[in-house]
Scaffold this motif. Structure first.
Motif, PDB file in Angstrom:
ATOM      1  N   LYS A 125      26.552   9.924  11.000  1.00 25.26           N
ATOM      2  CA  LYS A 125      25.590   9.911   9.899  1.00 25.26           C
ATOM      3  C   LYS A 125      24.368   9.085  10.278  1.00 25.26           C
ATOM      4  O   LYS A 125      23.241   9.520  10.124  1.00 25.26           O
ATOM      5  CB  LYS A 125      26.255   9.386   8.641  1.00 25.26           C
ATOM      6  N   LYS A 126      24.608   7.886  10.770  1.00 22.51           N
ATOM      7  CA  LYS A 126      23.507   7.057  11.252  1.00 22.51           C
ATOM      8  C   LYS A 126      24.044   6.163  12.360  1.00 22.51           C
ATOM      9  O   LYS A 126      25.242   5.877  12.427  1.00 22.51           O
ATOM     10  CB  LYS A 126      22.874   6.235  10.132  1.00 22.51           C
ATOM     11  N   ALA A 162      31.831  12.809  11.221  1.00 25.40           N
ATOM     12  CA  ALA A 162      30.459  13.160  11.585  1.00 25.40           C
ATOM     13  C   ALA A 162      29.610  11.902  11.785  1.00 25.40           C
ATOM     14  O   ALA A 162      29.803  10.887  11.117  1.00 25.40           O
ATOM     15  CB  ALA A 162      29.831  14.026  10.494  1.00 25.40           C
ATOM     16  N   LYS A 167      32.891  10.091  17.147  1.00 25.48           N
ATOM     17  CA  LYS A 167      32.303  10.916  16.096  1.00 25.48           C
ATOM     18  C   LYS A 167      31.759  12.199  16.718  1.00 25.48           C
ATOM     19  O   LYS A 167      31.640  12.293  17.939  1.00 25.48           O
ATOM     20  CB  LYS A 167      31.180  10.163  15.387  1.00 25.48           C
TER      21      LYS A 167
END
Length: 143
Positions: free
Chosen positions: A72-73, A70, A39
Motif C-alpha cells: 500500500k505504501k 498488497a 508483499k
C-alpha cells in the motif's frame, strides 16, 4: 532492527518464499536484529501456492498457508527487495533494490509451472539472500 520486505507481483510464490528462506537463514546465523516480510504489487489475498509450500518444506522453512498482502505504501526504515527491475521501478520513494543487483539476474515468476521450476527459483532466491545478509552483516561489523 533491520527491516527487509520482499516484493513480487502476487505474493504467492517468490516473495513469500524469500521471506521464509530469509527467516530460516537468519535463525541459522543466530541473527535476531532482522525482521522479514513480503508483499505483492497486485496481491489479492490469495494463498501461497502449493508448489511454493512443497519447496519451502523441503528446505526446512515455514511452509504453512498465508494470504497474500498488497503493497500500500512504503515504510521508512525498511529495505525493499524486488524480484525484478520493473517491480523496483514501480516502488518510488523508498530504499529499494532488486535481486538483479545481488545475483546479476532477475527472479522469474514460477507461478503455474512445475515443481522443479519452483526449486530452481528457490535456489536463486536463497543465493541472493545469502549475498544480501552477508553484505549487511559485513557492513555492520565494519562500523
Amino acid at each position: 532492527m533491520i527491516k527487509i520486505c520482499f516484493i513480487c507481483t502476487g505474493n504467492t510464490c517468490r516473495s513469500i518464499m524469500a521471506e521464509r528462506i530469509a527467516k530460516k537463514k537468519a535463525k541459522q546465523l543466530k541473527e535476531k536484529q532482522f525482521t522479514f516480510s513480503s508483499k505483492g504489487l497486485r496481491a489479492q489475498g490469495d494463498n501461497i501456492t502449493e508448489n511454493a509450500k512443497i519447496v519451502l518444506k523441503e528446505m526446512g522453512a515455514l511452509s504453512s498457508n498465508r494470504k497474500s498482502v498488497a503493497v500500500k505504501k512504503l515504510e521508512n526504515g525498511t529495505l525493499y527487495v524486488t524480484m525484478t527491475d520493473s517491480q523496483k521501478e514501480n516502488l518510488k520513494g523508498g530504499k529499494v533494490i532488486s535481486f538483479s543487483s545481488l545475483i546479476g539476474r532477475e527472479i522469474s515468476d514460477p507461478y503455474g509451472q512445475s515443481l522443479e521450476v519452483y526449486r530452481q527459483t528457490a535456489r536463486e532466491i536463497e543465493r541472493g539472500i545469502d549475498i544480501l545478509l552477508n553484505k549487511i552483516l559485513n557492513w555492520r561489523n565494519e562500523l
